[in-house]
Design an enzyme around this catalytic site. Structure first.
Site, PDB file in Angstrom:
ATOM      1  N   LYS A 235       1.011  -0.554   0.212  1.00  7.85           N
ATOM      2  CA  LYS A 235      -0.211  -0.060   0.210  1.00  7.85           C
ATOM      3  C   LYS A 235       0.697   0.906  -0.221  1.00  7.85           C
ATOM      4  O   LYS A 235       0.470   1.925  -0.661  1.00  7.85           O
ATOM      5  CB  LYS A 235      -0.674   0.142   1.146  1.00  7.85           C
ATOM      6  CG  LYS A 235      -1.983   0.870   1.502  1.00  7.85           C
ATOM      7  CD  LYS A 235      -2.672   0.662   2.042  1.00  7.85           C
ATOM      8  CE  LYS A 235      -4.150   0.023   2.317  1.00  7.85           C
ATOM      9  NZ  LYS A 235      -4.777   0.144   3.910  1.00  7.85           N
TER      10      LYS A 235
ATOM     11  N   THR B 188     -12.047   4.222  14.954  1.00  8.80           N
ATOM     12  CA  THR B 188     -12.829   4.057  16.035  1.00  8.80           C
ATOM     13  C   THR B 188     -12.682   3.374  17.102  1.00  8.80           C
ATOM     14  O   THR B 188     -12.679   1.888  17.007  1.00  8.80           O
ATOM     15  CB  THR B 188     -14.376   3.552  15.655  1.00  8.80           C
ATOM     16  OG1 THR B 188     -14.627   4.837  14.445  1.00  8.80           O
ATOM     17  CG2 THR B 188     -16.072   3.519  16.119  1.00  8.80           C
TER      18      THR B 188
ATOM     19  N   GLU C 190     -13.923  10.715  13.319  1.00 14.48           N
ATOM     20  CA  GLU C 190     -14.079  11.619  12.322  1.00 14.48           C
ATOM     21  C   GLU C 190     -15.750  11.264  12.738  1.00 14.48           C
ATOM     22  O   GLU C 190     -15.602   9.655  12.441  1.00 14.48           O
ATOM     23  CB  GLU C 190     -13.221  11.061  11.348  1.00 14.48           C
ATOM     24  CG  GLU C 190     -12.675   9.941  11.163  1.00 14.48           C
ATOM     25  CD  GLU C 190     -13.796   9.029  10.920  1.00 14.48           C
ATOM     26  OE1 GLU C 190     -14.511   9.276   9.990  1.00 14.48           O
ATOM     27  OE2 GLU C 190     -13.982   7.901  11.139  1.00 14.48           O
TER      28      GLU C 190
ATOM     29  N   LYS D 134     -18.277   9.165  19.475  1.00 13.71           N
ATOM     30  CA  LYS D 134     -18.929   8.663  17.823  1.00 13.71           C
ATOM     31  C   LYS D 134     -19.629   7.120  17.363  1.00 13.71           C
ATOM     32  O   LYS D 134     -20.379   6.808  16.467  1.00 13.71           O
ATOM     33  CB  LYS D 134     -17.197   8.325  17.763  1.00 13.71           C
ATOM     34  CG  LYS D 134     -16.840   7.141  16.492  1.00 13.71           C
ATOM     35  CD  LYS D 134     -17.297   8.118  14.829  1.00 13.71           C
ATOM     36  CE  LYS D 134     -17.879   6.643  13.456  1.00 13.71           C
ATOM     37  NZ  LYS D 134     -16.369   6.937  12.955  1.00 13.71           N
TER      38      LYS D 134
ATOM     39  N   GLY E 297     -25.575  -0.941   5.608  1.00 19.32           N
ATOM     40  CA  GLY E 297     -24.165  -1.892   5.403  1.00 19.32           C
ATOM     41  C   GLY E 297     -23.413  -1.064   5.726  1.00 19.32           C
ATOM     42  O   GLY E 297     -23.258  -0.038   6.534  1.00 19.32           O
TER      43      GLY E 297
ATOM     44  N   CYS F 121     -18.705  -0.131   8.464  1.00 19.92           N
ATOM     45  CA  CYS F 121     -19.058   1.112  10.215  1.00 19.92           C
ATOM     46  C   CYS F 121     -20.359   1.240  10.824  1.00 19.92           C
ATOM     47  O   CYS F 121     -20.699   0.597  12.406  1.00 19.92           O
ATOM     48  CB  CYS F 121     -18.520   2.697  10.084  1.00 19.92           C
ATOM     49  SG  CYS F 121     -17.348   2.577   8.784  1.00 19.92           S
TER      50      CYS F 121
ATOM     51  N   LYS G 221     -21.039  -2.661  12.251  1.00 17.19           N
ATOM     52  CA  LYS G 221     -20.003  -2.746  13.567  1.00 17.19           C
ATOM     53  C   LYS G 221     -19.879  -2.362  14.942  1.00 17.19           C
ATOM     54  O   LYS G 221     -19.555  -2.758  15.944  1.00 17.19           O
ATOM     55  CB  LYS G 221     -18.701  -3.078  13.270  1.00 17.19           C
ATOM     56  CG  LYS G 221     -17.477  -3.504  13.595  1.00 17.19           C
ATOM     57  CD  LYS G 221     -16.218  -3.736  12.862  1.00 17.19           C
ATOM     58  CE  LYS G 221     -15.550  -2.821  12.385  1.00 17.19           C
ATOM     59  NZ  LYS G 221     -14.604  -3.358  11.635  1.00 17.19           N
TER      60      LYS G 221
HETATM   61  C1  UGA Z   1     -21.300   6.291   8.537  1.00 18.43           C
HETATM   62  C2  UGA Z   1     -21.548   6.863   8.874  1.00 18.43           C
HETATM   63  O1  UGA Z   1     -22.527   8.136   8.795  1.00 18.43           O
HETATM   64  C3  UGA Z   1     -20.625   8.053   8.825  1.00 18.43           C
HETATM   65  O2  UGA Z   1     -20.561   9.620   9.949  1.00 18.43           O
HETATM   66  C4  UGA Z   1     -19.203   7.498   9.733  1.00 18.43           C
HETATM   67  O3  UGA Z   1     -17.900   8.288  10.257  1.00 18.43           O
HETATM   68  C5  UGA Z   1     -19.206   6.135   9.186  1.00 18.43           C
HETATM   69  O4  UGA Z   1     -19.346   5.495   9.350  1.00 18.43           O
HETATM   70  C6  UGA Z   1     -17.872   5.893  10.452  1.00 18.43           C
HETATM   71  O5  UGA Z   1     -17.631   5.207  11.121  1.00 18.43           O
HETATM   72  O6  UGA Z   1     -16.252   5.790   9.875  1.00 18.43           O
HETATM   73  P1  UGA Z   1     -20.400   4.832   5.869  1.00 18.43           P
HETATM   74  O7  UGA Z   1     -20.423   3.978   6.506  1.00 18.43           O
HETATM   75  O8  UGA Z   1     -20.070   6.110   4.978  1.00 18.43           O
HETATM   76  O9  UGA Z   1     -20.518   6.353   6.665  1.00 18.43           O
HETATM   77  O10 UGA Z   1     -22.480   4.923   5.600  1.00 18.43           O
HETATM   78  P2  UGA Z   1     -23.872   5.844   6.186  1.00 18.43           P
HETATM   79  O11 UGA Z   1     -23.673   6.621   5.153  1.00 18.43           O
HETATM   80  O12 UGA Z   1     -23.419   6.306   7.368  1.00 18.43           O
HETATM   81  O13 UGA Z   1     -24.699   4.487   4.919  1.00 18.43           O
HETATM   82  C7  UGA Z   1     -24.502   3.204   5.908  1.00 18.43           C
HETATM   83  C8  UGA Z   1     -25.402   2.210   5.634  1.00 18.43           C
HETATM   84  O14 UGA Z   1     -27.019   2.708   5.977  1.00 18.43           O
HETATM   85  C9  UGA Z   1     -25.507   2.451   4.038  1.00 18.43           C
HETATM   86  O15 UGA Z   1     -26.284   0.748   3.867  1.00 18.43           O
HETATM   87  C10 UGA Z   1     -26.438   2.360   3.627  1.00 18.43           C
HETATM   88  O16 UGA Z   1     -27.581   2.082   2.036  1.00 18.43           O
HETATM   89  C11 UGA Z   1     -27.843   2.675   4.973  1.00 18.43           C
HETATM   90  N1  UGA Z   1     -28.412   3.606   5.404  1.00 18.43           N
HETATM   91  C12 UGA Z   1     -28.286   4.365   5.134  1.00 18.43           C
HETATM   92  C13 UGA Z   1     -30.160   2.789   4.475  1.00 18.43           C
HETATM   93  O17 UGA Z   1     -30.201   1.965   4.636  1.00 18.43           O
HETATM   94  N2  UGA Z   1     -31.337   4.064   4.757  1.00 18.43           N
HETATM   95  C14 UGA Z   1     -31.175   5.535   5.362  1.00 18.43           C
HETATM   96  O18 UGA Z   1     -32.149   6.371   5.539  1.00 18.43           O
HETATM   97  C15 UGA Z   1     -29.441   5.932   5.662  1.00 18.43           C
END
Ligand code: UGA
Length: 437
Positions: A35, A121, A150, A206, A259, A262, A265
């Site tokens: 990497k 986290t 973050e 977080k 899914g 983050c 888990k």
């Molecule tokens: C998430 C958090 O939103 C971030 O704030 C955080 O920093 C990050 O994890 C992390 O801990 O690093 P992320 O994993 O990129 O971010 O994804 P999200 O946008 O939160 O979506 C998570 C899942 O929920 C996806 O599968 C999405 O499709 C689903 N989702 C989201 C739904 O099924 N319904 C919704 O209304 C919103």
């Protein structure tokens, strides 16, 4: 300021590129030599808007460099970010060995006065543990350990880092806060909300934020079940709820379930952390269960649409865990594909950004490069990721190549009326199906 980043995964690399773009001198390192080599050549290991641009700019003007060892990265750094991976769910929240090991290595090479910032986290108390490890390793070293979690979302990571909703600094002493205020000065001057607190509060905030977002989605998915049983429309229900500013419409979309790397888990981690402390945070267990049920409900809709799976082809539209990313870690589509294949279906998938994937037991998933090829010979299409391009499909062409015109919409993405007019039976989530037979 001279900054070291230990662990150039999603969080570390984005943080490093963003800090370099703000004028800091950043040196990153990673346990994977391959990497580090890739990054030196200017190749990002994952897709993220603007990442290539910031990576190339940083390498070109010398504000960003990548080295092969923690010792080389940390030497001379005023601030060291600990961004090593968080433990996988199966191992629970105790598996923080990577964090402990890197803390020890950092301690050996760190300069006097260094500030260690925990970005990964982690359960509350981890920053305090790191502080102990460093003190044991280098009793002479003057340093501060700070938690600064973050909240970046995949697909918006650079934007979320440079324009966050809030900056959190959890420090046990004034020096940690003073140094991080200097580091984040361009963002603070831009008016970003800064919240100063203690490390344990920062760490818990977080996990709590992700667990809350996950629970909100599960609430919507339970409402989808009640809507299906009662004849209500979950999209209408959540629109009306979301119009109340106390509730808000974000993260209320029902579908195939949450899914990614983050949310699934972190909701488990927070529940286990609480259990270990003696508190039963049962609603988090229930939210995880509802999430499994959301996936199962979509699988049932497929069976409802085409009856037996054995010998039939199912086209999966979208493998990424959400739109805007090529990440399939924890993707509901992968779990669904495995479930359908285990029951004898042939699964053919299409995703605009994903070019290879395996199922839950590492079984290969057949991937093709356009949606019409995926649908050829299929009895059912299942929409698993909310890619906007799925709304633009040529429905007549799709129908022409399928053995049975049925669509299960795990994201409530498609236009029901257009599908009915085109002669499809349509099975959305939490709203009435349209079955043409
Ligand atoms: C998430 C958090 O939103 C971030 O704030 C955080 O920093 C990050 O994890 C992390 O801990 O690093 P992320 O994993 O990129 O971010 O994804 P999200 O946008 O939160 O979506 C998570 C899942 O929920 C996806 O599968 C999405 O499709 C689903 N989702 C989201 C739904 O099924 N319904 C919704 O209304 C919103």
């Amino acid at each position: 300021m001279k900054v070291a980043i230990v662990g150039t995964g999603h969080v570390g690399l984005i943080t490093g590129c963003a800090l370099a773009s703000l004028g800091h001198d950043v040196v990153g390192t990673d346990a994977s030599a391959a990497k580090v080599e890739m990054l030196r050549r200017g190749e990002a290991p994952f897709h993220e808007p603007r990442l290539d641009e910031l990576l190339h700019a940083g390498l070109a003007d010398g504000s960003l460099a990548f080295v092969g060892s923690i010792a080389d990265a940390v030497a001379g750094a005023e601030v060291v970010f600990v961004c090593v991976g968080r433990p996988p769910v199966g191992l629970g929240d105790r598996s923080l060995t990577a964090v402990e090991d890197s803390a020890r290595e950092i301690a050996v090479a760190a300069d006097d006065g260094v500030v260690l910032v925990v970005k990964s986290t982690v359960p509350p108390g981890t920053t305090a543990r790191i502080e102990k490890v460093v003190r044991m390793e280098r009793p002479d070293l003057r340093f501060s350990a700070v938690s600064s979690p973050e909240f970046l979302r995949e697909g918006h990571a650079i934007e979320d880092t440079l324009r966050p909703d809030r900056l959190v600094i959890g420090a046990g002493d004034d020096r940690g806060i003073e140094v991080l205020r200097r580091l984040y000065a361009p963002l603070i001057d831009d008016g970003i909300t800064l919240i100063e607190t203690d490390p344990r509060t920062a760490e818990l905030s977080k996990l709590a934020s992700n667990a809350f977002l996950a629970s909100k989605i599960s609430f919507a998915n339970s409402l989808a079940r009640v809507s299906e049983l009662s004849g209500a429309d979950v999209e209408g229900v959540t629109e009306i709820m979301g119009a109340d500013p106390r509730i808000g419409s974000a993260f209320l979309r029902a579908g195939i379930g949450f899914g990614g790397y983050c949310l699934p888990k972190d909701i488990v981690t927070l529940e286990r952390v609480a259990a270990r402390l003696g508190y039963d945070f049962g609603m988090l267990r229930e939210a995880s269960r509802v999430n499994d049920e959301a996936l199962e409900a979509v699988a049932h809709k497929v069976e409802e649409a085409i009856w037996n799976l054995e010998g039939k082809t199912v086209a999966i539209f979208g493998l990424a865990f959400k739109a805007g990313t090529d990440d399939v870690r924890g993707a509901p589509a992968i779990a669904l594909a495995s479930r359908l294949m285990a029951e004898g279906a042939r699964v053919v998938a299409y995703d605009p950004m994903v070019s290879e994937a395996t199922g839950e037991d590492e079984e290969p998933i057949e991937l093709v490069s356009d949606p019409y090829t995926a649908a050829t010979g299929a009895a059912c299409i299942v929409v698993c990721t909310e890619w906007p391009e799925f709304r633009e499909l040529d429905l007549a062409r799709l129908k022409g190549v399928m053995t049975q015109p049925s669509i299960v919409d795990g994201r409530n993405l498609l236009d029901a009326q257009a599908l009915t007019e085109a002669g499809f039976s349509y099975h959305p989530v939490g709203r009435a199906p349209i079955d043409l037979e």
